[in-house]
Design a protein around this motif. Structure first.
Motif, PDB file in Angstrom:
ATOM      1  N   GLU A  48       7.584   1.648   7.112  1.00 35.80           N
ATOM      2  CA  GLU A  48       7.958   0.483   6.397  1.00 35.80           C
ATOM      3  C   GLU A  48       6.753  -0.087   5.635  1.00 35.80           C
ATOM      4  O   GLU A  48       5.739   0.330   5.985  1.00 35.80           O
ATOM      5  CB  GLU A  48       8.298  -0.442   7.430  1.00 35.80           C
ATOM      6  N   ARG A  49       7.177  -0.865   4.580  1.00 39.11           N
ATOM      7  CA  ARG A  49       6.211  -1.579   3.584  1.00 39.11           C
ATOM      8  C   ARG A  49       5.753  -2.717   4.570  1.00 39.11           C
ATOM      9  O   ARG A  49       6.484  -3.290   5.390  1.00 39.11           O
ATOM     10  CB  ARG A  49       7.100  -2.089   2.423  1.00 39.11           C
ATOM     11  N   TRP A  50       4.750  -3.236   4.025  1.00 37.38           N
ATOM     12  CA  TRP A  50       3.953  -4.218   4.814  1.00 37.38           C
ATOM     13  C   TRP A  50       4.666  -5.681   4.195  1.00 37.38           C
ATOM     14  O   TRP A  50       5.094  -5.650   3.142  1.00 37.38           O
ATOM     15  CB  TRP A  50       2.422  -4.436   4.437  1.00 37.38           C
ATOM     16  N   GLN A  51       4.947  -6.692   5.305  1.00 33.49           N
ATOM     17  CA  GLN A  51       5.403  -7.986   4.794  1.00 33.49           C
ATOM     18  C   GLN A  51       4.291  -8.633   4.267  1.00 33.49           C
ATOM     19  O   GLN A  51       3.078  -9.051   4.923  1.00 33.49           O
ATOM     20  CB  GLN A  51       5.960  -8.409   6.034  1.00 33.49           C
ATOM     21  N   ALA A  52       4.202  -9.102   2.775  1.00 32.27           N
ATOM     22  CA  ALA A  52       3.430  -9.907   2.304  1.00 32.27           C
ATOM     23  C   ALA A  52       4.254 -11.305   2.155  1.00 32.27           C
ATOM     24  O   ALA A  52       5.424 -11.519   2.382  1.00 32.27           O
ATOM     25  CB  ALA A  52       3.191  -9.433   0.719  1.00 32.27           C
ATOM     26  N   ASP A  53       3.271 -12.497   2.138  1.00 32.79           N
ATOM     27  CA  ASP A  53       3.787 -13.693   1.982  1.00 32.79           C
ATOM     28  C   ASP A  53       4.383 -14.079   0.587  1.00 32.79           C
ATOM     29  O   ASP A  53       4.259 -13.390  -0.339  1.00 32.79           O
ATOM     30  CB  ASP A  53       2.726 -14.613   2.454  1.00 32.79           C
TER      31      ASP A  53
ATOM     32  N   LEU B 139      -5.626  -0.006 -13.452  1.00 33.82           N
ATOM     33  CA  LEU B 139      -5.445  -1.223 -12.747  1.00 33.82           C
ATOM     34  C   LEU B 139      -3.873  -1.277 -12.941  1.00 33.82           C
ATOM     35  O   LEU B 139      -3.082  -1.755 -12.078  1.00 33.82           O
ATOM     36  CB  LEU B 139      -6.068  -2.523 -13.586  1.00 33.82           C
ATOM     37  N   ALA B 140      -3.418  -0.941 -14.185  1.00 32.23           N
ATOM     38  CA  ALA B 140      -1.672  -0.905 -14.437  1.00 32.23           C
ATOM     39  C   ALA B 140      -1.120  -0.158 -13.383  1.00 32.23           C
ATOM     40  O   ALA B 140      -0.184  -0.443 -12.808  1.00 32.23           O
ATOM     41  CB  ALA B 140      -1.483  -0.708 -15.818  1.00 32.23           C
ATOM     42  N   SER B 141      -1.669   0.915 -13.129  1.00 32.57           N
ATOM     43  CA  SER B 141      -1.211   2.080 -12.374  1.00 32.57           C
ATOM     44  C   SER B 141      -1.093   1.250 -10.742  1.00 32.57           C
ATOM     45  O   SER B 141      -0.023   1.466 -10.104  1.00 32.57           O
ATOM     46  CB  SER B 141      -1.810   3.088 -11.989  1.00 32.57           C
ATOM     47  N   ARG B 142      -2.336   0.842 -10.429  1.00 30.53           N
ATOM     48  CA  ARG B 142      -2.346   0.244  -9.088  1.00 30.53           C
ATOM     49  C   ARG B 142      -1.387  -0.933  -8.968  1.00 30.53           C
ATOM     50  O   ARG B 142      -0.785  -1.144  -7.946  1.00 30.53           O
ATOM     51  CB  ARG B 142      -3.646  -0.414  -8.828  1.00 30.53           C
ATOM     52  N   LEU B 143      -1.319  -1.742  -9.894  1.00 28.20           N
ATOM     53  CA  LEU B 143      -0.373  -3.098  -9.949  1.00 28.20           C
ATOM     54  C   LEU B 143       1.115  -2.597  -9.826  1.00 28.20           C
ATOM     55  O   LEU B 143       1.968  -3.023  -9.021  1.00 28.20           O
ATOM     56  CB  LEU B 143      -0.450  -3.887 -11.174  1.00 28.20           C
ATOM     57  N   ASP B 144       1.398  -1.314 -10.401  1.00 25.78           N
ATOM     58  CA  ASP B 144       2.747  -0.813 -10.297  1.00 25.78           C
ATOM     59  C   ASP B 144       2.946  -0.361  -8.653  1.00 25.78           C
ATOM     60  O   ASP B 144       4.257  -0.138  -8.449  1.00 25.78           O
ATOM     61  CB  ASP B 144       2.977   0.464 -11.088  1.00 25.78           C
ATOM     62  N   GLU B 145       2.087   0.078  -7.921  1.00 24.55           N
ATOM     63  CA  GLU B 145       2.106   0.398  -6.527  1.00 24.55           C
ATOM     64  C   GLU B 145       2.645  -0.688  -5.458  1.00 24.55           C
ATOM     65  O   GLU B 145       2.871  -0.394  -4.401  1.00 24.55           O
ATOM     66  CB  GLU B 145       0.856   1.406  -6.188  1.00 24.55           C
ATOM     67  N   TYR B 146       2.226  -1.936  -6.005  1.00 21.26           N
ATOM     68  CA  TYR B 146       2.541  -3.012  -4.997  1.00 21.26           C
ATOM     69  C   TYR B 146       3.901  -2.805  -4.148  1.00 21.26           C
ATOM     70  O   TYR B 146       3.856  -2.818  -2.945  1.00 21.26           O
ATOM     71  CB  TYR B 146       2.551  -4.350  -5.505  1.00 21.26           C
ATOM     72  N   GLN B 147       4.886  -2.713  -4.926  1.00 22.40           N
ATOM     73  CA  GLN B 147       6.298  -2.311  -4.262  1.00 22.40           C
ATOM     74  C   GLN B 147       6.536  -1.382  -3.453  1.00 22.40           C
ATOM     75  O   GLN B 147       7.255  -1.353  -2.449  1.00 22.40           O
ATOM     76  CB  GLN B 147       7.300  -2.704  -5.167  1.00 22.40           C
ATOM     77  N   THR B 148       5.631  -0.145  -3.356  1.00 21.81           N
ATOM     78  CA  THR B 148       5.381   1.054  -2.565  1.00 21.81           C
ATOM     79  C   THR B 148       4.967   0.538  -1.111  1.00 21.81           C
ATOM     80  O   THR B 148       5.354   1.017  -0.410  1.00 21.81           O
ATOM     81  CB  THR B 148       4.785   1.992  -3.202  1.00 21.81           C
ATOM     82  N   TYR B 149       3.999  -0.465  -1.292  1.00 27.20           N
ATOM     83  CA  TYR B 149       3.354  -0.577   0.067  1.00 27.20           C
ATOM     84  C   TYR B 149       3.703  -2.183   0.657  1.00 27.20           C
ATOM     85  O   TYR B 149       3.450  -2.193   2.003  1.00 27.20           O
ATOM     86  CB  TYR B 149       1.886  -0.734  -0.042  1.00 27.20           C
ATOM     87  N   PHE B 150       4.371  -2.875  -0.273  1.00 25.93           N
ATOM     88  CA  PHE B 150       4.455  -4.487   0.270  1.00 25.93           C
ATOM     89  C   PHE B 150       6.049  -4.654  -0.190  1.00 25.93           C
ATOM     90  O   PHE B 150       6.261  -4.427  -0.991  1.00 25.93           O
ATOM     91  CB  PHE B 150       3.558  -5.272  -0.357  1.00 25.93           C
ATOM     92  N   LYS B 151       6.278  -5.660   0.730  1.00 23.36           N
ATOM     93  CA  LYS B 151       7.818  -6.290   0.421  1.00 23.36           C
ATOM     94  C   LYS B 151       7.586  -7.782   0.648  1.00 23.36           C
ATOM     95  O   LYS B 151       6.715  -8.471   1.039  1.00 23.36           O
ATOM     96  CB  LYS B 151       8.757  -5.933   1.325  1.00 23.36           C
TER      97      LYS B 151
END
Length: 146
Positions: A43-48, A134-146
């Motif tokens: 699962e993706r991690w739950q972010a606030d 950095l742009a690539s890393r920002l794009d990965e956020y939804q892969t790891y967090f919800k």
């Protein structure tokens, strides 16, 4: 000129929230056991909510920047670095996450802070390379967090 207007709007949005947070309350270190970005099992991690909103604003700022015709100009990349640093400061300031989710968020964020710093250089090629990373890393956020 339009880029600077976008930057001004983005900075205004980033500072529109009034939450206060002690940055020393857990935001200075990542636990050694959590040193590699990964999912929470499958699962993706739950972010606030504040983190999700601030990351979304950073993503939008990057997308707007990349659409500009002068996006690769050194001065423009340096200015983006300054604005993004303010945005990342806001992410840390407003974060209320704790536990393993918080630790994994730091695993995600710390390399991006290095990219932001690397963008603020006199070497145009290095600045653009850091920006693209950095742009690539920002794009990965939804892969790891919800």
């Amino acid at each position: 000129m339009r880029f600077y207007l976008v930057v001004l709007v983005a900075v205004s949005l980033l500072f529109s929230c009034t939450h206060q947070h002690n940055e020393e309350a857990g935001h200075s270190k990542v636990h050694a056991a959590q040193s590699e970005l990964s999912l929470n099992g499958t699962e993706r991690w739950q972010a606030d909510a504040a983190t999700n909103e601030n990351i979304q604003q950073l993503q939008q700022l990057m997308q707007d920047h990349l659409r500009q015709p002068d996006a690769n100009d050194l001065e423009v990349v340096n200015e983006l670095s300054n604005v993004l640093q303010l945005g990342f400061d806001e992410v840390f300031k407003e974060c209320r996450m704790e536990g393993p989710e918080h630790d994994m968020l730091h695993v995600y964020l710390v390399p991006m802070l290095d990219d932001v710093k690397a963008m603020n250089t006199t070497d145009q090629k290095a600045a653009v390379t850091a920006r693209d990373q950095l742009a690539s890393r920002l794009d990965e956020y939804q892969t790891y967090f919800k």
